[in-house]
Design a protein around this motif. Structure first.
Motif, mmCIF file in Angstrom:
data_model
loop_
_atom_site.group_PDB
_atom_site.id
_atom_site.type_symbol
_atom_site.label_atom_id
_atom_site.label_comp_id
_atom_site.label_asym_id
_atom_site.label_seq_id
_atom_site.Cartn_x
_atom_site.Cartn_y
_atom_site.Cartn_z
ATOM 1 N N GLU A 250 0.978 -1.154 -0.064
ATOM 2 C CA GLU A 250 -0.084 -0.038 -0.069
ATOM 3 C C GLU A 250 0.666 1.186 -0.048
ATOM 4 O O GLU A 250 1.791 1.226 0.820
ATOM 5 C CB GLU A 250 -0.887 -0.089 1.330
ATOM 6 C CG GLU A 250 -2.239 0.518 1.174
ATOM 7 C CD GLU A 250 -3.081 0.079 0.222
ATOM 8 O OE1 GLU A 250 -3.391 0.572 -0.801
ATOM 9 O OE2 GLU A 250 -3.772 -1.089 0.636
ATOM 10 N N ASP A 256 -2.536 8.737 6.515
ATOM 11 C CA ASP A 256 -3.261 7.359 6.577
ATOM 12 C C ASP A 256 -2.851 6.353 7.793
ATOM 13 O O ASP A 256 -3.420 5.389 7.852
ATOM 14 C CB ASP A 256 -2.569 6.559 5.278
ATOM 15 C CG ASP A 256 -3.391 7.549 3.833
ATOM 16 O OD1 ASP A 256 -4.405 8.023 4.111
ATOM 17 O OD2 ASP A 256 -2.396 7.384 3.205
ATOM 18 N N ARG A 268 -5.601 3.771 8.497
ATOM 19 C CA ARG A 268 -6.944 3.930 8.487
ATOM 20 C C ARG A 268 -7.390 3.298 7.010
ATOM 21 O O ARG A 268 -7.169 3.815 5.965
ATOM 22 C CB ARG A 268 -7.176 5.524 8.464
ATOM 23 C CG ARG A 268 -6.690 6.324 9.906
ATOM 24 C CD ARG A 268 -7.005 7.593 9.361
ATOM 25 N NE ARG A 268 -5.543 8.410 10.163
ATOM 26 C CZ ARG A 268 -6.142 8.810 11.428
ATOM 27 N NH1 ARG A 268 -6.927 8.393 12.184
ATOM 28 N NH2 ARG A 268 -5.155 9.627 12.091
ATOM 29 N N THR A 269 -8.110 2.077 7.146
ATOM 30 C CA THR A 269 -9.109 1.865 6.051
ATOM 31 C C THR A 269 -10.351 1.700 6.100
ATOM 32 O O THR A 269 -11.008 2.119 7.098
ATOM 33 C CB THR A 269 -8.550 0.299 5.783
ATOM 34 O OG1 THR A 269 -9.352 -0.469 6.746
ATOM 35 C CG2 THR A 269 -6.928 0.153 6.312
ATOM 36 N N VAL A 270 -11.192 1.503 5.194
ATOM 37 C CA VAL A 270 -12.712 1.444 5.057
ATOM 38 C C VAL A 270 -13.271 0.329 5.993
ATOM 39 O O VAL A 270 -14.325 0.538 6.442
ATOM 40 C CB VAL A 270 -13.389 1.449 3.816
ATOM 41 C CG1 VAL A 270 -12.867 2.761 3.002
ATOM 42 C CG2 VAL A 270 -12.918 0.210 3.006
ATOM 43 N N ASP A 271 -12.247 -0.581 6.349
ATOM 44 C CA ASP A 271 -12.793 -1.609 7.234
ATOM 45 C C ASP A 271 -12.321 -1.140 8.523
ATOM 46 O O ASP A 271 -12.373 -2.344 9.446
ATOM 47 C CB ASP A 271 -12.399 -2.986 6.727
ATOM 48 C CG ASP A 271 -12.809 -3.384 5.392
ATOM 49 O OD1 ASP A 271 -14.165 -3.168 5.110
ATOM 50 O OD2 ASP A 271 -12.207 -3.941 4.469
ATOM 51 N N MET B 1 -9.105 -1.318 1.849
ATOM 52 C CA MET B 1 -8.569 -0.130 1.176
ATOM 53 C C MET B 1 -8.413 1.039 2.092
ATOM 54 O O MET B 1 -9.085 1.127 2.964
ATOM 55 C CB MET B 1 -9.888 -0.059 0.107
ATOM 56 C CG MET B 1 -9.854 1.273 -0.284
ATOM 57 S SD MET B 1 -10.710 1.704 -1.541
ATOM 58 C CE MET B 1 -9.627 0.811 -2.774
ATOM 59 N N LEU B 2 -7.341 1.706 1.976
ATOM 60 C CA LEU B 2 -7.117 2.945 2.681
ATOM 61 C C LEU B 2 -8.324 3.844 2.551
ATOM 62 O O LEU B 2 -9.024 4.291 1.355
ATOM 63 C CB LEU B 2 -5.875 3.841 1.962
ATOM 64 C CG LEU B 2 -4.611 3.166 2.450
ATOM 65 C CD1 LEU B 2 -3.467 3.975 1.917
ATOM 66 C CD2 LEU B 2 -4.351 2.844 3.793
ATOM 67 N N SER B 3 -8.726 4.548 3.649
ATOM 68 C CA SER B 3 -9.863 5.546 3.657
ATOM 69 C C SER B 3 -9.443 6.670 2.548
ATOM 70 O O SER B 3 -10.471 6.998 1.864
ATOM 71 C CB SER B 3 -9.959 5.975 5.029
ATOM 72 O OG SER B 3 -10.172 5.105 5.866
ATOM 73 N N HIS B 155 -13.860 -3.006 -2.955
ATOM 74 C CA HIS B 155 -14.204 -1.628 -2.278
ATOM 75 C C HIS B 155 -13.999 -0.432 -3.367
ATOM 76 O O HIS B 155 -14.870 0.234 -3.375
ATOM 77 C CB HIS B 155 -13.223 -1.432 -1.176
ATOM 78 C CG HIS B 155 -13.720 -2.276 0.065
ATOM 79 N ND1 HIS B 155 -15.268 -2.683 0.182
ATOM 80 C CD2 HIS B 155 -13.090 -2.537 1.164
ATOM 81 C CE1 HIS B 155 -15.276 -3.400 1.505
ATOM 82 N NE2 HIS B 155 -13.729 -3.472 1.891
ATOM 83 N N PHE B 159 -17.044 2.354 -4.002
ATOM 84 C CA PHE B 159 -16.977 3.983 -3.579
ATOM 85 C C PHE B 159 -17.211 4.486 -4.856
ATOM 86 O O PHE B 159 -17.738 5.885 -4.849
ATOM 87 C CB PHE B 159 -15.715 4.100 -2.903
ATOM 88 C CG PHE B 159 -15.826 3.628 -1.397
ATOM 89 C CD1 PHE B 159 -16.557 4.357 -0.547
ATOM 90 C CD2 PHE B 159 -15.109 2.753 -0.852
ATOM 91 C CE1 PHE B 159 -16.800 4.242 0.778
ATOM 92 C CE2 PHE B 159 -15.308 2.321 0.348
ATOM 93 C CZ PHE B 159 -16.161 2.934 1.271
ATOM 94 N N LEU B 252 -20.277 -3.192 2.938
ATOM 95 C CA LEU B 252 -19.411 -2.396 3.940
ATOM 96 C C LEU B 252 -19.702 -2.475 5.409
ATOM 97 O O LEU B 252 -20.761 -2.611 5.734
ATOM 98 C CB LEU B 252 -19.317 -1.189 3.458
ATOM 99 C CG LEU B 252 -19.052 -0.553 2.040
ATOM 100 C CD1 LEU B 252 -19.469 0.618 1.623
ATOM 101 C CD2 LEU B 252 -17.427 -0.640 1.858
#
Lengths: 482, 310
Positions: A250, A256, A268-271, B1-3, B155, B159, B252
């Motif tokens: 990544e 991040d 920081r991820t969406v999960d 996946m990174l925010s 993901h 998005f 999600l």
């Protein structure tokens, strides 16, 4: 009509491809013969093809620049630089040895400081250096390795020997160009590869991955590795993204990442948060952690150093590695090799005068017209004085600078950098070059076969830096006598 | 996946959709104006008003004439809703997320950006406007097509879809606002050009043919509004967009808050009594509904994107 190689004359310099008698060197013979027989039109077509390929592959370099010139295309010369595998084996051994000694040195400096106590390196040279990070004292990273990725600059002098010019231990860049250059040569001169046994370079990303993975503080099949970039406006952003993609890692920015209450680093991820094992950082020490270093840094991660010290995350290169990346420290590397490894240096260093020593400073001031003066702690070829090319006023200015701050200056003899044939307009002319191989150190160490050859595209110039009009060439290490 | 990556993909998709929808609406409106006699022609100001951009517009222009408005919608990089601004922003977001997208997506977005940079200024006048807007629409559709046919359903895809659908739903409500605004203006003129107006708005949603087949050949305002708000099969209807957003949000984690906002938006959409509604009622409903879409956007940001920098 073939391009004119007959008039090629490299003068008093060592030429990488052509002997003083005008014959191709053994390792380069086939390449030179093929190129010599290409018609002017054919050469023009291949060069155009190379330019197109660079545009295609590197939309990234070019398109960034609207209004603000964020990145530029780097001129590429299609004539490869050829080195025999036998010669390279020797250089490669020397580089690995150097890196072992440098890592032993960094580890020593942040721990027992034996080398300072034994009087081999004067303590004030190290402890007063801006690159020494007292925050790192007492840490010993895994395998005793601090500088996991090292880019050393080599040059070849008129005597035909390789010399190390400097070791870049902070965040050396350029490896992506090495890989791209090979890709381009394969596209535009494919027939050259038929008769040659050229050592491949494209496994660099996987070697880098293995090196980084070996540092992971947790056991497991696939550690979480991230590449930490200062962001899209950094001139090496292309490389950061290139390497992240090559490793399947990544690409992250400081924001991040965060350090949790357990002193572990998370993305920081969406999960939700995901734990990070290894950070390949492309940010300078000073910006890494606002809690430990510069408070005003918005690029870094607060608490990162704390997490690293607790052994919860590996950072490559380790914070503080830059202590050995200093032109004054450079002068002591041969002594370090003897001291830590009990070996003789396999690669020569350039004679270096330390202006901090009275007698050496006097010598430097008397010989400014023949020496090259460099600031101890500057990269990119900035703030240098090339004595023989300088004006009287410039020399006077430097004499003043040296007397005001002797610790900050070193001097070296002006080297006769080797040349190689380079297409300039419609002819072939000699241009000066250097070489930056990359050395990986982790559980095992590895040296790139060859490296990035940088060329001073301006006639007679010795400055190869991309920021100052340099270009590059593909570098071949070839096996067998051809 | 990174925010951060999720956030940039979401905005890339929103901006691309915004560019396409602005092109669609501008094109349809140009045709409408040409069809209506001068005395009854609706003003160009409506196109600026539905973007809630009148203040910004009036800072640089005195009059809402055709060229000023079209420049503002197509080429003005100081106007965040213009086609050119949207594409600059879309490109910037795609450039920094190329790693998770099929390689062609970046190339096409970049080409579209270059095309716009080259042609936007020269396409404000009627002579070249149509060709330019057609190109923008076609290229946006190609990019969407590429994403749908080559991007793996992870993901990244989610998005992108959520961003695109939310923007589309928002634009569809704004198109209804164009219709009601034109009619409010028109009351001053005592001429009725209702069917022309609604037909052109259906056209901008590529929905005229479907309307004729499913509702009938007579274009009438309540029926059109009902159709573009609530038809479950029309891909650009608000209802359709919300249904799809729900499908994409479902896999999600931590989506409860966003789902609640979404469900309440769907309920209010279903309950609005269109038949008895006056033009003012419609206007008010649309304004309120747009606030709900904004609420959904805020909830998505708070749940999955980076917290604002300290």
């Amino acid at each position: 009509m073939p391009t004119t190689w007959n008039a090629y004359d490299c003068g008093r310099f060592y030429d990488e491809l052509i002997t003083p008698k005008g014959q191709p060197r053994v390792a380069a013979r086939r390449a030179v013969n093929l190129l010599r027989n290409l018609s002017q039109e054919e050469v023009a077509a291949r060069r155009a093809e190379a330019e197109l390929a660079i545009k295609d592959m590197g939309i990234t370099f070019t398109i960034y620049s609207e209004g603000k010139n964020i990145d530029r295309v780097w001129p590429f010369d299609i004539i490869p630089r050829v080195i025999s595998a036998r010669e390279w084996a020797q250089v490669s051994r020397g580089l690995a040895q150097r890196c072992r000694a440098l890592n032993a040195f960094i580890d020593d400096i942040y721990n027992r400081q034996k080398i300072l106590q034994s009087g081999i390196v004067p303590p004030e040279v190290i402890l007063e250096s801006g690159n020494y990070r007292p925050q790192c004292a007492g840490i010993s990273p895994r395998f005793g390795v601090w500088a996991h990725i090292c880019g050393s600059d080599l040059i070849r002098d008129a005597d035909g020997r390789f010399y190390v010019l400097e070791d870049n231990l902070r965040v050396p860049s350029g490896v992506s160009y090495m890989l791209e250059n090979r890709e381009i040569t394969k596209r535009v001169l494919p027939e050259l590869f038929e008769n040659y046994n050229i050592l491949p370079v494209d496994d660099y990303p996987s070697r880098l991955y293995s090196t980084l993975a070996s540092l992971s503080p947790r056991f497991g099949p696939r550690p979480c590795i991230v590449v930490l970039t200062p962001g899209i406006y950094n001139s090496a952003y292309f490389e950061h993204s290139f390497l992240a993609r090559g490793m399947g890692a990544e690409l992250v920015e400081g924001h991040d990442l965060f350090v949790g209450n357990d002193d572990c680093v998370y993305t920081r991820t969406v999960d939700g948060p995901e734990r990070v094992d290894v950070i390949y950082r492309r940010i300078d020490d000073a910006y890494l952690d606002p809690e430990a270093f510069r408070e005003d840094s918005v690029l870094g991660v607060p608490g990162l150093l704390r997490s690293w010290k607790a052994g919860n995350v590996a950072i490559a290169n380790a914070p503080g590695s830059g202590v050995a990346d200093d032109k004054v420290v450079y002068a002591f590397v041969p002594d370090m090799i003897r001291y830590y490894l009990r070996e003789e240096p396999a690669l020569a260093s350039v004679k270096t005068y330390l202006c901090v020593n009275d007698n050496e400073r006097d010598f430097v001031l008397e010989n400014l017209d023949t020496l090259v003066v460099k600031p101890a702690n500057e990269s990119g070829g900035y703030g240098m004085l090339v004595g023989p090319h300088a004006t009287k006023a410039q020399r006077k200015e430097f004499a003043g600078l040296i007397e005001a701050n002797p610790r900050n200056y070193i001097a070296q003899p002006t080297l006769a950098l080797s040349t190689a044939p380079t297409y300039i307009d419609h002819s072939v002319e000699p241009r000066h070059l250097d070489l930056r191989p990359f050395i990986l150190s982790g559980k095992q160490s590895w040296v790139t076969p060859g490296g990035l050859t940088r060329v001073a595209m301006v006639k007679g110039s010795l400055v190869v830096n991309s920021s100052q009009g340099g270009g590059s060439k593909d570098t071949w290490i070839v096996e067998g006598s051809v | 996946m990174l925010s951060r990556v999720a956030e940039r993909l979401y905005w890339a998709a929103r901006y691309l959709e915004r560019a396409e929808d602005t092109a669609r609406l501008t094109l349809a409106y140009t045709h409408l104006v040409m069809d209506i006699p001068d005395t009854a022609a609706p003003g160009w100001d409506i196109l600026v008003r539905i973007q809630d951009a009148s203040d910004n517009f009036l800072q640089r222009h005195r009059a809402f004439n055709e060229l000023n408005v079209l420049h503002f919608l197509i080429a003005d990089i100081e106007s965040p809703g213009s086609i050119q601004s949207s594409l600059i922003a879309a490109r910037e977001n795609v450039r920094t997320t190329r790693d998770v997208l099929p390689a062609d997506v970046w190339e096409h977005v970049n080409e579209l950006y270059l095309y716009t940079r080259e042609n936007a200024e020269g396409s404000v006048r009627r002579r070249r406007r149509q060709q330019f807007l057609d190109q923008v629409i076609a290229r946006c559709q190609m990019i969407t097509g590429l994403i749908i046919t080559t991007l793996c359903r992870d993901h990244a895809y989610r998005f992108i879809m959520v961003g695109q659908l939310l923007e589309r739903a928002d634009m569809t409500t704004r198109i209804i606002n164009v219709g009601t605004s034109v009619m409010l203006q028109e009351e001053r003129h005592y001429t009725t050009v209702d069917p022309l107006i609604w037909a052109s708005l259906l056209e901008s949603l590529s929905a005229m043919g479907t309307y004729r087949r499913t509702i009938g050949p007579l274009v009438e305002s309540a029926a059109v509004v009902d159709f573009v708000l609530r038809d479950p099969t029309l891909p650009r209807s608000v209802r359709f967009c919300l249904d799809l957003i729900r499908r994409e949000l479902h896999p999600l984690k931590n989506g409860d808050a966003a789902m609640r906002v979404l469900e309440s938006a769907k309920r209010s959409l279903a309950r609005f009594p269109i038949d008895g509604a006056s033009r003012d009622d419609m206007h008010r409903f649309i304004d309120r509904f747009q606030l709900r879409l904004q609420e959904l956007d805020q909830s998505i940001r708070a749940t999955w994107f980076l917290p604002p920098k300290p």
